[in-house]
Design an enzyme around this catalytic site. Structure first.
Site, PDB file in Angstrom:
ATOM      1  N   ASP A  62       0.822  -1.210   0.000  1.00  0.00           N
ATOM      2  CA  ASP A  62       0.000   0.000   0.000  1.00  0.00           C
ATOM      3  C   ASP A  62       0.857   1.261   0.000  1.00  0.00           C
ATOM      4  O   ASP A  62       2.036   1.227   0.318  1.00  0.00           O
ATOM      5  CB  ASP A  62      -0.901   0.008   1.238  1.00  0.00           C
ATOM      6  CG  ASP A  62      -2.153  -0.819   1.023  1.00  0.00           C
ATOM      7  OD1 ASP A  62      -2.374  -1.265  -0.117  1.00  0.00           O
ATOM      8  OD2 ASP A  62      -2.908  -1.006   1.993  1.00  0.00           O
TER       9      ASP A  62
ATOM     10  N   LYS B 200      -4.099   3.229  -3.298  1.00  0.00           N
ATOM     11  CA  LYS B 200      -5.449   3.563  -3.769  1.00  0.00           C
ATOM     12  C   LYS B 200      -5.518   5.027  -4.159  1.00  0.00           C
ATOM     13  O   LYS B 200      -5.200   5.893  -3.368  1.00  0.00           O
ATOM     14  CB  LYS B 200      -6.463   3.276  -2.668  1.00  0.00           C
ATOM     15  CG  LYS B 200      -6.573   1.805  -2.350  1.00  0.00           C
ATOM     16  CD  LYS B 200      -7.852   1.523  -1.608  1.00  0.00           C
ATOM     17  CE  LYS B 200      -7.957   0.055  -1.306  1.00  0.00           C
ATOM     18  NZ  LYS B 200      -7.642  -0.337   0.021  1.00  0.00           N
TER      19      LYS B 200
ATOM     20  N   MET C 128      -7.575   9.210   8.868  1.00  0.00           N
ATOM     21  CA  MET C 128      -8.114   9.726   7.602  1.00  0.00           C
ATOM     22  C   MET C 128      -9.002  10.947   7.859  1.00  0.00           C
ATOM     23  O   MET C 128     -10.030  11.129   7.204  1.00  0.00           O
ATOM     24  CB  MET C 128      -8.906   8.628   6.859  1.00  0.00           C
ATOM     25  CG  MET C 128      -8.066   7.421   6.514  1.00  0.00           C
ATOM     26  SD  MET C 128      -9.037   6.019   5.930  1.00  0.00           S
ATOM     27  CE  MET C 128      -9.693   5.357   7.437  1.00  0.00           C
TER      28      MET C 128
END
Ligand SMILES: C[S@@+](CC[C@H](N)C(=O)[O-])C[C@H]1O[C@@H](n2cnc3c(N)ncnc32)[C@H](O)[C@@H]1O
Length: 248
Positions: free
Chosen positions: A34, A56, A167
């Site tokens: 990631d 992502k 986040m």
């Protein structure tokens, strides 16, 4: 059939990778990693391993997750040792359970290797314990993302002593405004710890009111901590040269 390790890389500092994690990285044939996995950790992997970046991109989560699933299957089915390497711990906002279920459904052996989660380690390294006797007896780890399936119900967290928000940089003004509206004191201290455990770590402290007024500049990735424990930082560190104190 091969095997897939769902492996937590920790928050960035390679010394925070587990011994088991290091052993498996050295044995891996294929590593799907990631965005938050540090280059120093990738440098510890089997030099012959195929490294595939699966970071992502914004707004394409489902499409990319489908690609990751297909890649894991493509390499595991012919018998390779596949490592799905994720920042922090795979089971903390890491889609570890979904990937595990998918692999099991395809008859592939899965082994989970926990990692040091940024949710607890990043504040701790910055001198902010998520609990402390007499200050905070409870904490919650919450997503600050505004996704349909995951948008937090902030009412549930109103009474929790320490809020750890992952986040939560992009939506910080809305989150702080909502927390004040729910009754948390506008003077409550907040800390953002950017790139924790790395040599680019930066800590920004403020109050909920300052965050709500849009006065606090922060960059992602950062762990946000809301609660009285933030004040302990000043007691634990007498000098904090990298700190940008808006107030506190
Ligand atoms: C998708 S979540 C993954 C969390 C991860 N599984 C864990 O246990 O740490 C990504 C968020 O974790 C936080 N994060 C991860 N590593 C970090 C670090 N080194 N410094 C600050 N925040 C970090 C940030 O809030 C980032 O947006």
């Amino acid at each position: 059939m091969g095997k897939v390790y769902l492996l937590g890389a920790g928050p960035g500092d390679p010394d925070l990778l587990t011994i088991k994690g290091l052993r498996i990285l050295r044995e891996a044939d294929v590593i799907l990693y990631d965005r938050l996995v540090s280059p120093e950790i990738l440098a510890l992997a089997n030099p012959a391993a195929l490294l595939i970046h699966t970071g992502k991109r914004h707004g394409q989560q489902e499409e990319i997750q489908n690609e990751i699933n297909a890649l894991m299957l493509r390499h595991a089915i012919p018998g390779k040792i596949v490592v799905r390497l994720k920042g922090g711990d795979p089971m903390v906002f890491g889609r570890g359970a979904e990937e595990w279920a998918l692999l099991t459904a395809h008859g592939i052996e899965v082994e989970l290797v926990p990692g040091v989660s940024s949710a607890i380690a990043v504040p701790a390294l910055a001198g902010i314990p998520v609990t402390c006797r007499g200050v905070a007896a409870s904490f919650a780890v919450i997503t600050g993302h505004n996704q349909k399936s995951e948008t937090p119900d902030w009412v549930k967290f109103r009474m929790v002593d320490t809020l750890v928000i992952l986040m939560g940089v992009e939506n910080r003004v809305r989150i702080a405004t909502e927390l004040i509206a729910l009754g948390r004191p506008a003077t409550e201290p907040v800390a953002y710890i950017e790139r924790g455990s790395t040599d680019r770590e930066r800590v920004v402290t403020a109050t909920l009111a300052e965050v709500a007024r849009g006065e606090v500049e922060v960059e992602s990735p950062a762990v946000c901590v809301v609660g009285e424990v933030v004040r302990l930082r000043l007691k634990l560190f007498s000098e904090t040269p990298t700190e940008v104190a808006v107030a506190c």
